[in-house]
Write an enzyme that holds these catalytic residues in place. Structure first.
Site, PDB file in Angstrom:
ATOM      1  CB  SER A  53      50.674  70.705 -46.626  1.00 30.16           C
ATOM      2  OG  SER A  53      50.757  69.395 -47.173  1.00 30.16           O
ATOM      3  CE1 TYR A  95      55.203  73.122 -49.480  1.00 29.22           C
ATOM      4  CE2 TYR A  95      54.890  70.631 -49.177  1.00 29.22           C
ATOM      5  CZ  TYR A  95      54.265  71.940 -49.417  1.00 29.22           C
ATOM      6  OH  TYR A  95      52.940  71.983 -49.499  1.00 29.22           O
ATOM      7  CE  LYS A 128      52.920  74.893 -46.967  1.00 31.54           C
ATOM      8  NZ  LYS A 128      52.358  76.114 -47.350  1.00 31.54           N
TER       9      LYS A 128
HETATM   10  C1  UD1 Z   1      52.893  66.332 -53.325  1.00 30.59           C
HETATM   11  C2  UD1 Z   1      53.757  66.514 -52.155  1.00 30.59           C
HETATM   12  C3  UD1 Z   1      53.006  67.272 -51.009  1.00 30.59           C
HETATM   13  C4  UD1 Z   1      52.394  68.373 -51.617  1.00 30.59           C
HETATM   14  C5  UD1 Z   1      51.327  67.870 -52.745  1.00 30.59           C
HETATM   15  C6  UD1 Z   1      50.728  69.481 -53.044  1.00 30.59           C
HETATM   16  C7  UD1 Z   1      55.409  64.931 -52.461  1.00 30.59           C
HETATM   17  C8  UD1 Z   1      56.087  63.771 -51.806  1.00 30.59           C
HETATM   18  N1  UD1 Z   1      54.530  65.353 -51.804  1.00 30.59           N
HETATM   19  O1  UD1 Z   1      52.018  65.422 -52.871  1.00 30.59           O
HETATM   20  O2  UD1 Z   1      53.898  67.711 -50.159  1.00 30.59           O
HETATM   21  O3  UD1 Z   1      51.476  69.111 -50.579  1.00 30.59           O
HETATM   22  O4  UD1 Z   1      52.159  67.565 -53.756  1.00 30.59           O
HETATM   23  O5  UD1 Z   1      49.641  68.942 -54.373  1.00 30.59           O
HETATM   24  O6  UD1 Z   1      56.077  65.422 -53.161  1.00 30.59           O
HETATM   25  N2  UD1 Z   1      52.400  60.006 -59.052  1.00 30.59           N
HETATM   26  C9  UD1 Z   1      52.656  58.802 -60.168  1.00 30.59           C
HETATM   27  N3  UD1 Z   1      53.060  59.669 -61.305  1.00 30.59           N
HETATM   28  C10 UD1 Z   1      53.390  61.015 -61.490  1.00 30.59           C
HETATM   29  C11 UD1 Z   1      53.091  61.819 -60.298  1.00 30.59           C
HETATM   30  C12 UD1 Z   1      52.557  61.163 -59.059  1.00 30.59           C
HETATM   31  O7  UD1 Z   1      52.426  58.025 -60.023  1.00 30.59           O
HETATM   32  O8  UD1 Z   1      54.069  61.271 -62.381  1.00 30.59           O
HETATM   33  C13 UD1 Z   1      51.638  59.391 -57.855  1.00 30.59           C
HETATM   34  C14 UD1 Z   1      52.692  59.556 -56.424  1.00 30.59           C
HETATM   35  O9  UD1 Z   1      53.347  58.442 -56.673  1.00 30.59           O
HETATM   36  C15 UD1 Z   1      51.384  59.724 -55.548  1.00 30.59           C
HETATM   37  C16 UD1 Z   1      50.247  60.361 -56.196  1.00 30.59           C
HETATM   38  O10 UD1 Z   1      50.362  60.004 -57.808  1.00 30.59           O
HETATM   39  O11 UD1 Z   1      51.112  58.304 -55.201  1.00 30.59           O
HETATM   40  C17 UD1 Z   1      50.069  61.835 -56.165  1.00 30.59           C
HETATM   41  O12 UD1 Z   1      51.246  62.429 -56.388  1.00 30.59           O
HETATM   42  P1  UD1 Z   1      51.482  63.982 -56.278  1.00 30.59           P
HETATM   43  O13 UD1 Z   1      50.379  64.536 -57.225  1.00 30.59           O
HETATM   44  O14 UD1 Z   1      52.882  64.360 -56.625  1.00 30.59           O
HETATM   45  O15 UD1 Z   1      50.901  64.262 -54.819  1.00 30.59           O
HETATM   46  P2  UD1 Z   1      51.732  63.881 -53.580  1.00 30.59           P
HETATM   47  O16 UD1 Z   1      53.016  63.495 -53.561  1.00 30.59           O
HETATM   48  O17 UD1 Z   1      50.528  63.313 -52.574  1.00 30.59           O
END
Ligand code: UD1
Length: 341
Positions: free
Chosen positions: A125, A150, A154
């Site tokens: 990842s 987590y 990795k």
């Molecule tokens: C997350 C994990 C990462 C994992 C990946 C798998 C964390 C910190 N990281 O990545 O280790 O490999 O998922 O797919 O959890 N967001 C919102 N509202 C929401 C959900 C997300 O604004 O309800 C934003 C988050 O702040 C981020 C972006 O959307 O900026 C993507 O979030 P997400 O899909 O959870 O992925 P990651 O955090 O990048």
């Protein structure tokens, strides 16, 4: 026909990869203990390609059970997806993550030690980079202290893979995925999140479907062009195809070293607000959202330098963000129909 074991093959990325393998004429065996998947995925795969792969319900972190399962098998390749992946849960219960993610890798790799002709693909990842100093992120970017157990699993798994690949002269590739999203264009397989989704796109589709309330946008005070955080969202079908290409490189003995590492992303960063706009365009739905505070542990920006994958694997993503969001929305609607039947 080459025989490929897919661990975690009923999960989100696993099931899409199984489908691509079957379509490329591989014989697929799945090992999956249903800890974050459902048996019904076998029917869904059958529905798309007309073949229901053989499946074993086995917990690979149980050394005796894993050895029993593997002892008389002859695989040409193994794609290892089986792992826990919820960041928040890993903070609350780190031992669960270390036990499962490390032991299943070690147990599966014990088979490779005595079958080192067998190709091995490991799901890594972009989380291993944390917030990189320079963007886009190359494979040589620094590996920072992990933000969560987590993420640490990795990093440790990559170390186990590197040292064991060198010591036992293996053929292995680690793929560092950026943010996988979307679903199969047939609308018949996709992500089956358990409980309230923590990831952005499943939350968006469930919110648009009226299952959840407004989306919380976690922070608009990041140093980015619109203040929201940036990620590299890759269509899960593009990602699945990268596994087949990596596998074939190993099966054809084209690898340059016992372990190779590739970033798998699109190379393009999109902000949360851009994803929301793209979803509204792709679905024709208006999304209800509000800006809230930052989520703990989130980084500002991450997107891949994909040069190595392009030049060496000859792989690059083909689908756009909008394609992925259209497919995610089709899948969400299909799930809604199934639940109302
Ligand atoms: C997350 C994990 C990462 C994992 C990946 C798998 C964390 C910190 N990281 O990545 O280790 O490999 O998922 O797919 O959890 N967001 C919102 N509202 C929401 C959900 C997300 O604004 O309800 C934003 C988050 O702040 C981020 C972006 O959307 O900026 C993507 O979030 P997400 O899909 O959870 O992925 P990651 O955090 O990048």
């Amino acid at each position: 026909m080459k025989k490929i074991l897919v661990t975690g093959g009923l999960g989100y990325i696993g099931s899409h990869t199984v489908l691509e393998l079957i379509e490329q004429n591989y014989e697929v065996i799945i090992a999956d203990d249903l800890s974050n998947s459902e048996e019904s995925v076998l029917e869904r795969i059958n529905d798309v390609c007309g073949i229901k792969p053989e499946w074993y319900n086995v917990d690979l972190s149980d050394t005796n059970k894993c050895n029993d399962f593997l002892k008389n098998q002859k695989f040409d390749g193994i794609i290892h997806f089986a792992a826990f992946k919820a960041v928040g849960e890993s903070v609350k219960n780190p031992l669960k993550y270390y036990r499962n993610n490390l032991l299943s890798l070690i147990n599966v790799m014990s088979y490779l030690k005595t079958h080192n002709h067998c190709a091995f693909i490991f799901s890594s990842s972009c989380t291993v980079y944390g917030q990189a100093e320079n963007l886009p992120i190359t494979e040589n970017s620094e590996i920072k202290t992990a933000e969560s157990p987590y993420g640490n699993t990795k990093q440790i798994c990559e170390e186990i893979l590197k040292e064991s690949s060198a010591a036992y002269d293996l053929k292995s590739i680690a793929l560092r995925y950026f943010n996988p999203i979307g679903a199969h264009p047939s609308g018949k397989i996709g992500e089956l999140p358990i409980g309230v989704p923590q990831n952005l796109v499943p939350f968006i589709t469930q919110s648009a479907a009226g299952i959840l309330g407004a989306l919380n946008v976690y922070g608009n005070d990041y140093p980015t062009h619109d203040g929201t955080a940036i990620r590299d969202y890759i269509h899960v079908v593009d990602l699945a195809q990268a596994h087949i290409i990596a596998l074939e490189r190993l099966l054809n003995n084209k690898n340059a070293s016992p372990i190779e590492i590739f970033n798998i992303g699109t190379g393009k960063g999109s902000s949360v607000l851009e994803v929301i706009k793209a979803f509204e365009k792709a679905s024709g739905e208006k999304l209800d959202y509000k800006i809230t505070g930052r989520r703990e542990g989130d980084i500002t920006s991450a997107y891949a330098d994909t040069t190595r994958a392009k030049e060496i694997l000859k792989w690059e993503s083909k689908k756009t963000l909008e394609d992925a969001l259209k497919d995610a929305w089709r899948w969400q609607k299909k799930l809604g129909q199934e639940n109302s039947d």
